[in-house]
Design a protein around this motif. Structure first.
Motif, PDB file in Angstrom:
ATOM      1  N   GLU A  39       0.838  -1.209   0.000  1.00 53.50           N
ATOM      2  CA  GLU A  39       0.000   0.000   0.000  1.00 53.50           C
ATOM      3  C   GLU A  39       0.870   1.255   0.000  1.00 53.50           C
ATOM      4  OE1 GLU A  39      -3.849  -1.320   2.587  1.00 53.50           O
ATOM      5  OE2 GLU A  39      -1.947  -1.173   3.658  1.00 53.50           O
ATOM      6  N   VAL A  40       1.995   1.151   0.687  1.00 51.74           N
ATOM      7  CA  VAL A  40       2.934   2.268   0.773  1.00 51.74           C
ATOM      8  C   VAL A  40       4.311   1.703   0.427  1.00 51.74           C
ATOM      9  CG1 VAL A  40       3.934   4.020   2.296  1.00 51.74           C
ATOM     10  CG2 VAL A  40       1.542   3.331   2.593  1.00 51.74           C
ATOM     11  N   VAL A  41       5.004   2.355  -0.493  1.00 51.37           N
ATOM     12  CA  VAL A  41       6.268   1.786  -0.984  1.00 51.37           C
ATOM     13  C   VAL A  41       7.378   2.838  -0.942  1.00 51.37           C
ATOM     14  CG1 VAL A  41       7.414   0.659  -2.942  1.00 51.37           C
ATOM     15  CG2 VAL A  41       5.008   0.169  -2.484  1.00 51.37           C
ATOM     16  N   ILE A  42       8.517   2.412  -0.410  1.00 55.23           N
ATOM     17  CA  ILE A  42       9.702   3.280  -0.337  1.00 55.23           C
ATOM     18  C   ILE A  42      10.694   2.805  -1.377  1.00 55.23           C
ATOM     19  CG2 ILE A  42      11.696   3.919   1.112  1.00 55.23           C
ATOM     20  CD1 ILE A  42       9.838   3.648   3.547  1.00 55.23           C
ATOM     21  N   TRP A  43      11.256   3.758  -2.118  1.00 53.62           N
ATOM     22  CA  TRP A  43      12.282   3.406  -3.114  1.00 53.62           C
ATOM     23  C   TRP A  43      13.470   4.346  -2.937  1.00 53.62           C
ATOM     24  CZ3 TRP A  43      12.262   6.004  -8.444  1.00 53.62           C
ATOM     25  CH2 TRP A  43      13.392   5.597  -9.180  1.00 53.62           C
ATOM     26  N   VAL A  79      10.475  -1.084  -1.696  1.00 54.65           N
ATOM     27  CA  VAL A  79      10.187  -1.991  -0.581  1.00 54.65           C
ATOM     28  C   VAL A  79       8.918  -1.513   0.125  1.00 54.65           C
ATOM     29  CG1 VAL A  79      12.573  -2.733  -0.195  1.00 54.65           C
ATOM     30  CG2 VAL A  79      11.712  -0.742   1.036  1.00 54.65           C
ATOM     31  N   GLU A  80       8.144  -2.479   0.588  1.00 56.77           N
ATOM     32  CA  GLU A  80       6.872  -2.165   1.216  1.00 56.77           C
ATOM     33  C   GLU A  80       7.091  -1.547   2.591  1.00 56.77           C
ATOM     34  OE1 GLU A  80       4.428  -5.631   1.274  1.00 56.77           O
ATOM     35  OE2 GLU A  80       2.711  -4.557   2.107  1.00 56.77           O
ATOM     36  N   PHE A  81       6.330  -0.485   2.909  1.00 51.30           N
ATOM     37  CA  PHE A  81       6.335   0.065   4.268  1.00 51.30           C
ATOM     38  C   PHE A  81       5.162  -0.588   5.004  1.00 51.30           C
ATOM     39  CE2 PHE A  81       4.624   3.140   7.326  1.00 51.30           C
ATOM     40  CZ  PHE A  81       5.741   3.355   8.115  1.00 51.30           C
ATOM     41  N   ALA A  82       5.479  -1.317   6.059  1.00 52.07           N
ATOM     42  CA  ALA A  82       4.456  -2.196   6.639  1.00 52.07           C
ATOM     43  C   ALA A  82       3.730  -1.607   7.848  1.00 52.07           C
ATOM     44  CB  ALA A  82       5.093  -3.532   7.018  1.00 52.07           C
ATOM     45  N   ASN A  83       4.310  -0.584   8.494  1.00 54.80           N
ATOM     46  CA  ASN A  83       3.742  -0.143   9.783  1.00 54.80           C
ATOM     47  C   ASN A  83       2.741   0.994   9.625  1.00 54.80           C
ATOM     48  OD1 ASN A  83       5.570  -1.940  10.970  1.00 54.80           O
ATOM     49  ND2 ASN A  83       7.177  -0.369  10.853  1.00 54.80           N
ATOM     50  N   LEU A  84       1.753   0.793   8.778  1.00 54.86           N
ATOM     51  CA  LEU A  84       0.826   1.880   8.473  1.00 54.86           C
ATOM     52  C   LEU A  84      -0.253   2.010   9.555  1.00 54.86           C
ATOM     53  CD1 LEU A  84       0.314   3.931   6.185  1.00 54.86           C
ATOM     54  CD2 LEU A  84      -1.301   2.283   5.210  1.00 54.86           C
ATOM     55  N   HIS A  85      -0.388   3.236  10.093  1.00 50.21           N
ATOM     56  CA  HIS A  85      -1.412   3.523  11.104  1.00 50.21           C
ATOM     57  C   HIS A  85      -2.797   3.422  10.458  1.00 50.21           C
ATOM     58  CE1 HIS A  85      -3.798   5.901  13.955  1.00 50.21           C
ATOM     59  NE2 HIS A  85      -2.854   5.630  14.834  1.00 50.21           N
ATOM     60  N   SER A  86      -3.796   3.046  11.274  1.00 48.94           N
ATOM     61  CA  SER A  86      -5.150   2.854  10.721  1.00 48.94           C
ATOM     62  C   SER A  86      -5.725   4.155  10.137  1.00 48.94           C
ATOM     63  CB  SER A  86      -6.084   2.294  11.797  1.00 48.94           C
ATOM     64  OG  SER A  86      -6.104   3.186  12.885  1.00 48.94           O
ATOM     65  N   PHE A 129      -4.458   5.945   8.057  1.00 51.20           N
ATOM     66  CA  PHE A 129      -4.085   6.041   6.633  1.00 51.20           C
ATOM     67  C   PHE A 129      -4.608   4.874   5.799  1.00 51.20           C
ATOM     68  CE2 PHE A 129      -0.844   8.609   8.823  1.00 51.20           C
ATOM     69  CZ  PHE A 129      -1.082   9.813   8.180  1.00 51.20           C
ATOM     70  N   LYS A 130      -5.293   3.929   6.436  1.00 52.60           N
ATOM     71  CA  LYS A 130      -5.836   2.789   5.676  1.00 52.60           C
ATOM     72  C   LYS A 130      -6.905   3.301   4.719  1.00 52.60           C
ATOM     73  CE  LYS A 130      -3.637  -0.767   7.417  1.00 52.60           C
ATOM     74  NZ  LYS A 130      -2.770  -1.633   6.661  1.00 52.60           N
ATOM     75  N   ASN A 131      -6.930   2.764   3.539  1.00 50.82           N
ATOM     76  CA  ASN A 131      -7.903   3.180   2.505  1.00 50.82           C
ATOM     77  C   ASN A 131      -7.885   4.681   2.259  1.00 50.82           C
ATOM     78  OD1 ASN A 131      -8.731   0.561   2.213  1.00 50.82           O
ATOM     79  ND2 ASN A 131     -10.394   0.781   3.686  1.00 50.82           N
ATOM     80  N   TYR A 132      -6.750   5.295   2.382  1.00 53.77           N
ATOM     81  CA  TYR A 132      -6.666   6.742   2.148  1.00 53.77           C
ATOM     82  C   TYR A 132      -7.201   7.068   0.765  1.00 53.77           C
ATOM     83  CZ  TYR A 132      -4.939  10.924   4.449  1.00 53.77           C
ATOM     84  OH  TYR A 132      -4.869  12.100   5.137  1.00 53.77           O
ATOM     85  N   GLN A 133      -7.893   8.191   0.676  1.00 56.65           N
ATOM     86  CA  GLN A 133      -8.575   8.555  -0.573  1.00 56.65           C
ATOM     87  C   GLN A 133      -7.717   9.520  -1.391  1.00 56.65           C
ATOM     88  OE1 GLN A 133     -12.074   7.336  -1.072  1.00 56.65           O
ATOM     89  NE2 GLN A 133     -11.129   6.012   0.465  1.00 56.65           N
ATOM     90  N   ASP A 134      -7.787   9.375  -2.701  1.00 56.07           N
ATOM     91  CA  ASP A 134      -7.106  10.298  -3.617  1.00 56.07           C
ATOM     92  C   ASP A 134      -8.076  10.636  -4.749  1.00 56.07           C
ATOM     93  OD1 ASP A 134      -5.531  11.705  -5.372  1.00 56.07           O
ATOM     94  OD2 ASP A 134      -4.083  10.091  -5.759  1.00 56.07           O
ATOM     95  N   ILE A 177       8.200  11.374   7.611  1.00 56.37           N
ATOM     96  CA  ILE A 177       6.893  10.856   7.181  1.00 56.37           C
ATOM     97  C   ILE A 177       6.741   9.385   7.561  1.00 56.37           C
ATOM     98  CG2 ILE A 177       7.236  10.038   4.787  1.00 56.37           C
ATOM     99  CD1 ILE A 177       4.730  11.868   4.144  1.00 56.37           C
ATOM    100  N   LYS A 178       7.840   8.683   7.673  1.00 55.27           N
ATOM    101  CA  LYS A 178       7.736   7.283   8.118  1.00 55.27           C
ATOM    102  C   LYS A 178       7.156   7.220   9.526  1.00 55.27           C
ATOM    103  CE  LYS A 178      10.895   4.244   7.662  1.00 55.27           C
ATOM    104  NZ  LYS A 178      12.261   3.759   7.904  1.00 55.27           N
ATOM    105  N   SER A 179       7.634   8.098  10.421  1.00 61.23           N
ATOM    106  CA  SER A 179       7.072   8.014  11.778  1.00 61.23           C
ATOM    107  C   SER A 179       5.639   8.553  11.793  1.00 61.23           C
ATOM    108  CB  SER A 179       7.975   8.659  12.825  1.00 61.23           C
ATOM    109  OG  SER A 179       8.136   9.988  12.544  1.00 61.23           O
ATOM    110  N   ILE A 180       5.325   9.490  10.910  1.00 61.52           N
ATOM    111  CA  ILE A 180       3.940  10.009  10.828  1.00 61.52           C
ATOM    112  C   ILE A 180       2.996   8.909  10.316  1.00 61.52           C
ATOM    113  CG2 ILE A 180       2.462  11.621   9.554  1.00 61.52           C
ATOM    114  CD1 ILE A 180       5.002  13.505   9.513  1.00 61.52           C
ATOM    115  N   LEU A 181       3.435   8.178   9.313  1.00 65.67           N
ATOM    116  CA  LEU A 181       2.598   7.097   8.764  1.00 65.67           C
ATOM    117  C   LEU A 181       2.387   6.009   9.807  1.00 65.67           C
ATOM    118  CD1 LEU A 181       4.106   6.795   5.161  1.00 65.67           C
ATOM    119  CD2 LEU A 181       1.845   7.694   5.760  1.00 65.67           C
ATOM    120  N   ASN A 182       3.304   5.971  10.740  1.00 63.73           N
ATOM    121  CA  ASN A 182       3.234   4.996  11.818  1.00 63.73           C
ATOM    122  C   ASN A 182       2.388   5.479  13.009  1.00 63.73           C
ATOM    123  OD1 ASN A 182       5.366   3.747  14.300  1.00 63.73           O
ATOM    124  ND2 ASN A 182       4.028   2.500  13.023  1.00 63.73           N
ATOM    125  N   ASN A 183       2.412   6.830  13.259  1.00 60.70           N
ATOM    126  CA  ASN A 183       1.678   7.313  14.450  1.00 60.70           C
ATOM    127  C   ASN A 183       0.360   8.011  14.114  1.00 60.70           C
ATOM    128  OD1 ASN A 183       2.185  10.018  13.792  1.00 60.70           O
ATOM    129  ND2 ASN A 183       4.048  10.110  15.015  1.00 60.70           N
TER     130      ASN A 183
END
Ligand code: PMV
Length: 371
Positions: A184-188, A203-210, A212-217, A258-264
């Motif tokens: 769902e979230v990928v770091i390159w 590589v997949e970023f796995a620690n996604l906070h809820s 951000f799940k199903n985030y809309q665009d 942003i990694k820690s934000i996506l996590n918290n």
């Protein structure tokens, strides 16, 4: 050049050069879909062999995708590649140079390429000339199809190797395509604080906070025309750009944040980085030599409307931009109704022919068929 205290990538390109194949396959076909992706921390600037000048991270999309059917038939190995190209079922010769170049780049890693005749039949779910680049989804869809063939030749291949190599190959077609394979979230890009990160694949970023799940665009189509400046030229203009070093340094820092934000799950901080990254990308374009502007007056109108709406309602909605005038409006799923109403009431008027595309976070490439 900014030198981050870099750990070297664990894997080198030789990891993707196959040894012997166990099987021979005469003919068959596969069909895969692969999505587009939208970068939060932007990749802008590259070195030789599609190595990014800085690491990036993206949300994978779900609805904007390319569906590619790859048919193959064994032939006497020739001196050149043998392939036919179809777009929405019709011959599409204008794609030939790009695919030829892609095959040349990846032949070392897929040595069977000249032993087959291929029919590559492609379609996009998003409208033609919508200003949405199809290179990421298109190259990702072709890469996973080719990996399906390699997996038949070598059935012992692990899923991890399949995905890594598909991303590695897609990158050689179009850099950001490597972020459209899995997750769902990928770091390159090599990043000191991201274990297993690599310049060679996403590589997949796995620690996604809820949050951000199903985030809309929701993608507002401001200008559906052809890009005035290709992304290849844009990347090149970062060579010798007066602000390049600082920009690359900033991307490393923004990725850490942003990694820690996506996590918290902190929306305010997310918005700050995402909007700053979008404007920085365009600031790099405006300050390169030659300089150019890809935003249109309506891009700015929309940005200002989003800022006013956010200030008035405290809704965590923000924008990001690609290398073009279209605006990606990003927001969590639980405010979908209110944001869509705002878009209809206040933003659609700035879209070309009132057009926009509703998308959301997806999981990556999906195999549809195997014949
Ligand atoms: O993959 P390319 O070479 O088309 O470059 C894409 C660059 C941006 O879309 C502007 C940013 C990004 O990281 O996707």
């Amino acid at each position: 050049m900014y030198l981050c205290p870099k750990k070297e990538s664990m894997l080198s390109t030789s990891h993707f050069v196959p040894k012997d194949y166990l099987n021979t396959i005469e003919k068959g076909s596969f069909e895969w879909s692969a999505p587009s992706n939208i970068a939060l921390v932007k990749y802008w600037g590259k070195r030789e062999h599609q190595i990014p000048a800085n690491p990036s991270v993206s949300f994978t999309l779900k609805n904007c995708k390319t569906i590619t059917k790859l048919s193959f038939q064994k032939i006497e190995k020739g001196t050149d590649f043998s392939f036919d190209l179809l777009f929405e079922g019709q011959p599409k010769e204008s794609f030939r140079p790009k695919i030829q170049k892609f095959f040349e780049r990846i032949e070392r890693y897929l040595p069977f390429l000249k032993e087959y005749h291929f029919i590559i039949d492609t379609q996009n779910t998003f409208p033609h000339s919508s200003g949405i680049a199809s290179s990421a989804s298109g190259m990702a869809a072709l890469a996973v199809n080719l990996m399906s063939l390699e997996k038949q030749l070598n059935p012992e291949m692990t899923e991890e190797y399949f995905n890594q190599k598909a991303s590695f190959l897609a990158r050689l077609g179009s850099g950001s395509a490597c972020r459209s394979i899995k997750g769902e979230v990928v770091i390159w890009g090599n990043h000191q604080e991201t274990e297993n990160s690599s310049d060679l694949f996403g590589v997949e970023f796995a620690n996604l906070h809820s949050n951000f799940k199903n985030y809309q665009d929701t993608i507002l189509l401001v200008d559906k025309g052809e890009k005035q400046v290709s992304s290849t030229l844009g990347h090149d203009l970062m060579n010798g750009h007066p602000f390049a070093e600082k920009r690359f340094e900033q991307a490393h820092k923004n990725l850490s944040k942003i990694k820690s934000i996506l996590n918290n799950g902190a929306f305010d901080e997310f918005i700050e980085i995402v909007e700053s990254e979008a404007l920085t990308l365009h600031a790099m374009m405006m300050t390169s030599m030659p300089y150019f502007i890809l935003m249109k007056p309506n891009t700015l109108e929309i940005i200002n409307k989003i800022w006013s709406f956010r200030a008035a309602t405290q809704t965590p909605v923000c924008f990001t931009l690609d290398a073009g005038a279209n605006v990606h409006v990003l927001y969590p799923e639980n405010v979908r109704e209110v944001v869509l109403q705002f878009i209809k009431n206040e933003l659609v008027a700035y879209c070309q022919n009132g057009q926009y595309i509703c998308d959301e976070m997806g999981v990556g490439a999906i195999q549809l068929n195997e014949f």
